[in-house]
Design a protein around this motif. Sequence first.
Motif, mmCIF file in Angstrom:
data_model
loop_
_atom_site.group_PDB
_atom_site.id
_atom_site.type_symbol
_atom_site.label_atom_id
_atom_site.label_comp_id
_atom_site.label_asym_id
_atom_site.label_seq_id
_atom_site.Cartn_x
_atom_site.Cartn_y
_atom_site.Cartn_z
ATOM 1 N N ILE A 277 1.452 9.070 12.676
ATOM 2 C CA ILE A 277 1.541 10.187 11.741
ATOM 3 C C ILE A 277 0.594 9.973 10.564
ATOM 4 C CG2 ILE A 277 3.110 11.549 10.309
ATOM 5 C CD1 ILE A 277 5.421 10.299 11.940
ATOM 6 N N LEU A 278 0.004 11.054 10.105
ATOM 7 C CA LEU A 278 -0.831 11.076 8.909
ATOM 8 C C LEU A 278 -0.159 11.958 7.865
ATOM 9 C CD1 LEU A 278 -3.682 10.692 7.456
ATOM 10 C CD2 LEU A 278 -4.304 12.835 8.565
ATOM 11 N N TYR A 279 -0.067 11.454 6.629
ATOM 12 C CA TYR A 279 0.457 12.247 5.517
ATOM 13 C C TYR A 279 -0.663 12.442 4.497
ATOM 14 C CZ TYR A 279 5.031 11.059 7.450
ATOM 15 O OH TYR A 279 6.112 10.889 8.285
ATOM 16 N N LYS A 280 -0.824 13.693 4.073
ATOM 17 C CA LYS A 280 -1.879 14.019 3.114
ATOM 18 C C LYS A 280 -1.282 14.928 2.039
ATOM 19 C CE LYS A 280 -6.734 15.560 3.022
ATOM 20 N NZ LYS A 280 -7.240 14.284 2.491
ATOM 21 N N TYR A 281 -1.684 14.691 0.788
ATOM 22 C CA TYR A 281 -1.104 15.488 -0.295
ATOM 23 C C TYR A 281 -2.110 16.457 -0.890
ATOM 24 C CZ TYR A 281 -3.403 12.585 -3.900
ATOM 25 O OH TYR A 281 -4.330 11.954 -4.705
ATOM 26 N N SER B 46 2.017 16.755 3.212
ATOM 27 C CA SER B 46 2.087 17.424 4.523
ATOM 28 C C SER B 46 2.015 16.387 5.630
ATOM 29 C CB SER B 46 0.934 18.421 4.683
ATOM 30 O OG SER B 46 1.010 19.439 3.707
ATOM 31 N N ARG B 47 2.786 16.617 6.677
ATOM 32 C CA ARG B 47 2.830 15.719 7.828
ATOM 33 C C ARG B 47 1.912 16.238 8.933
ATOM 34 N NH1 ARG B 47 7.270 17.265 10.109
ATOM 35 N NH2 ARG B 47 8.727 16.125 8.792
ATOM 36 N N VAL C 156 9.629 8.241 -4.419
ATOM 37 C CA VAL C 156 9.471 9.567 -3.822
ATOM 38 C C VAL C 156 9.681 9.449 -2.321
ATOM 39 C CG1 VAL C 156 7.894 11.492 -3.386
ATOM 40 C CG2 VAL C 156 7.858 10.344 -5.601
ATOM 41 N N LEU C 157 10.617 10.218 -1.791
ATOM 42 C CA LEU C 157 10.834 10.267 -0.354
ATOM 43 C C LEU C 157 9.737 11.103 0.292
ATOM 44 C CD1 LEU C 157 12.778 9.721 2.076
ATOM 45 C CD2 LEU C 157 13.740 11.971 1.600
ATOM 46 N N ILE C 158 8.970 10.503 1.182
ATOM 47 C CA ILE C 158 7.888 11.221 1.848
ATOM 48 C C ILE C 158 8.389 11.933 3.100
ATOM 49 C CG2 ILE C 158 5.644 10.958 3.002
ATOM 50 C CD1 ILE C 158 5.592 10.645 -0.038
ATOM 51 N N ASP C 159 9.230 11.254 3.892
ATOM 52 C CA ASP C 159 9.686 11.875 5.147
ATOM 53 C C ASP C 159 10.965 11.201 5.620
ATOM 54 O OD1 ASP C 159 9.792 13.441 7.389
ATOM 55 O OD2 ASP C 159 7.864 12.818 8.217
ATOM 56 N N ASP C 160 11.952 12.018 6.004
ATOM 57 C CA ASP C 160 13.151 11.493 6.647
ATOM 58 C C ASP C 160 13.546 12.379 7.826
ATOM 59 O OD1 ASP C 160 14.142 13.726 5.331
ATOM 60 O OD2 ASP C 160 16.010 12.767 4.720
ATOM 61 N N ASN C 161 12.565 13.082 8.377
ATOM 62 C CA ASN C 161 12.818 13.920 9.556
ATOM 63 C C ASN C 161 12.937 13.013 10.775
ATOM 64 O OD1 ASN C 161 12.631 15.611 11.851
ATOM 65 N ND2 ASN C 161 11.535 17.152 10.651
ATOM 66 N N VAL D 122 -5.952 9.144 -1.525
ATOM 67 C CA VAL D 122 -5.346 8.233 -0.553
ATOM 68 C C VAL D 122 -4.377 8.985 0.353
ATOM 69 C CG1 VAL D 122 -3.774 6.273 -0.302
ATOM 70 C CG2 VAL D 122 -5.629 6.186 -1.979
ATOM 71 N N GLU D 123 -4.546 8.798 1.664
ATOM 72 C CA GLU D 123 -3.590 9.297 2.639
ATOM 73 C C GLU D 123 -2.602 8.183 3.013
ATOM 74 O OE1 GLU D 123 -6.893 11.697 2.325
ATOM 75 O OE2 GLU D 123 -7.105 9.830 3.437
ATOM 76 N N LEU D 124 -1.574 8.536 3.759
ATOM 77 C CA LEU D 124 -0.630 7.567 4.294
ATOM 78 C C LEU D 124 -0.689 7.634 5.812
ATOM 79 C CD1 LEU D 124 2.435 8.384 2.007
ATOM 80 C CD2 LEU D 124 0.747 6.559 1.680
ATOM 81 N N ILE D 125 -0.869 6.479 6.448
ATOM 82 C CA ILE D 125 -0.884 6.399 7.908
ATOM 83 C C ILE D 125 0.362 5.625 8.311
ATOM 84 C CG2 ILE D 125 -2.112 5.576 9.941
ATOM 85 C CD1 ILE D 125 -3.941 6.118 6.652
ATOM 86 N N ALA D 126 1.191 6.242 9.146
ATOM 87 C CA ALA D 126 2.485 5.653 9.471
ATOM 88 C C ALA D 126 2.728 5.710 10.970
ATOM 89 C CB ALA D 126 3.603 6.386 8.730
ATOM 90 N N ASN D 127 3.573 4.809 11.437
ATOM 91 C CA ASN D 127 4.028 4.892 12.821
ATOM 92 C C ASN D 127 5.516 4.550 12.902
ATOM 93 O OD1 ASN D 127 2.336 2.071 12.660
ATOM 94 N ND2 ASN D 127 4.243 1.824 13.815
ATOM 95 N N SER D 128 6.184 5.197 13.850
ATOM 96 C CA SER D 128 7.600 4.948 14.102
ATOM 97 C C SER D 128 7.736 4.621 15.579
ATOM 98 C CB SER D 128 8.443 6.166 13.744
ATOM 99 O OG SER D 128 7.977 7.319 14.407
ATOM 100 N N TYR D 129 8.434 3.536 15.915
ATOM 101 C CA TYR D 129 8.372 3.065 17.287
ATOM 102 C C TYR D 129 9.407 3.690 18.213
ATOM 103 C CZ TYR D 129 11.986 -0.473 16.103
ATOM 104 O OH TYR D 129 13.113 -1.120 15.696
#
Length: 464
Positions: free
Chosen positions: A103-107, A118-119, A64-69, A90-97
């Motif tokens: 970023i936090l993702y919650k469903y 949601s982002r 499942v693609l969560i984000d490609d923005n 479970v949430e997803l905690i992500a960072n892009s350098y």
Amino acid sequence: MSKNRTRVIIIAITILFITGSAYTGYEFYGAYKSLQLTKKKHGYKSPYQGLASPTFTRGDWMGVLIDDNIKYTDGAHNIIPYDIDGDDKVELIANSYRTDALILYKYDDDPHSSVNWSRYVIDSSVGGGNPRRPVITFIKSTLREKLLGGFTSGAHYTAIADLNNDTRNDLIVAGDYRRYDIIWYEAPKDITNISAWRKHIIYQNNSHRVYAIEIGDIDGDSDQDVVFVSKTDNGLGWLENNGSSTDWPMTWIDNSCTRCATVRVADLDRDGQNDVITSKDDPPKGGTLHFFSYSGDARIQRSWVDHRIASFPAGQGAGVFEIADVDGDGDLDIVTGFPDLYVLENPYPKNVGHGQEWRRYKVGHGYMSREIDVGDIDGDGDSDIMVADESKNMVIWFENSGITFYENWKRHVVDHSNDYLRWCHSVELGDVDGDGDLDIAVSATASNVFLLYFNSLIKQSEKQ
């Protein structure tokens, strides 16, 4: 070698000198790979765009693609599945350098559908940028934008811990910028209320560029401290949690931590006191793996003692590793190595002193492991190994037969894609959908995407 490829390499080397920073081999490889990609407004185009669906099947796994923005995912670096707010989801905690974002993702409802995620952008300027020498900074940023599609550094690694003992899980980020080195985000009651997250700068040196961090109780006072490695000065250090929200006291552990890309905190020798584990990689000479223990006062550098766990020959490294009880005997083993992947058996029962040999067993050969995780993937009661291979653009796992310490584990490919797994950078295991098995969260830096792979291995075996 073609003229275009030669030109790309020369430009990449020029950029490294222009930025005036010490780069790891991984980063040079990343710069070279990045220059091969096409760009969009905010950096590189996500190769995923234009493919048929954000949901796809790969054998026993559903992707499942969560984000490609690209505005938020440019330089997608790491992603962690974790129940931050304790709601049993479970949430997803992500960072892009390159976008310097946390970023936090919650469903809501079904996590298997990308539209239900949601982002929430906690911070889009984690490292804060480089405030010094504005003219040179402008030139550097312009060159980076033109040649690398944006910043080459920013939010780099995220750790999770309750730093202030308020029972809430906070986020701690390695800034990898010359302005903010280590940043603590104090969690609010409602984690989706972005404005309620409080940002604290707990370490700011204006020169170190902290690459990776880990959380653990270093000094034995029952609160959580921060351990870090920095790439501009080959430093391994720790920050003492003194109860304040800024400016934690710092102590160097080692100042010869060459190309240290990973750091962990664990009691390896089972003496009741946490050790600090890291690696040192020198490609012409090979890599070494170390743990540091202390006696006396941990705030004094000379109290720390360097114990070499393992050495690897020229062309092999240990820059990426994971600490886990792989064989289930109560002590912590180590999974590490590239291009050969090894399990190292912990030799330290409680009655054995330092200096014992860590026996190694080759799991597989020919993998550029960028991140490793350990967990029971197939539900048979033992620990398997998950790997992100950045050179082959694939996610793979190695099956533990139950014996653990043996050669050549059985390999399984979760997915292999030169589109949305390009420079596959991070894999983390977690039960995202709450069905009792381990799923995989993935970030791919050159594809600029965050992905999930949902596990149906156990369900399939039950049908058979």
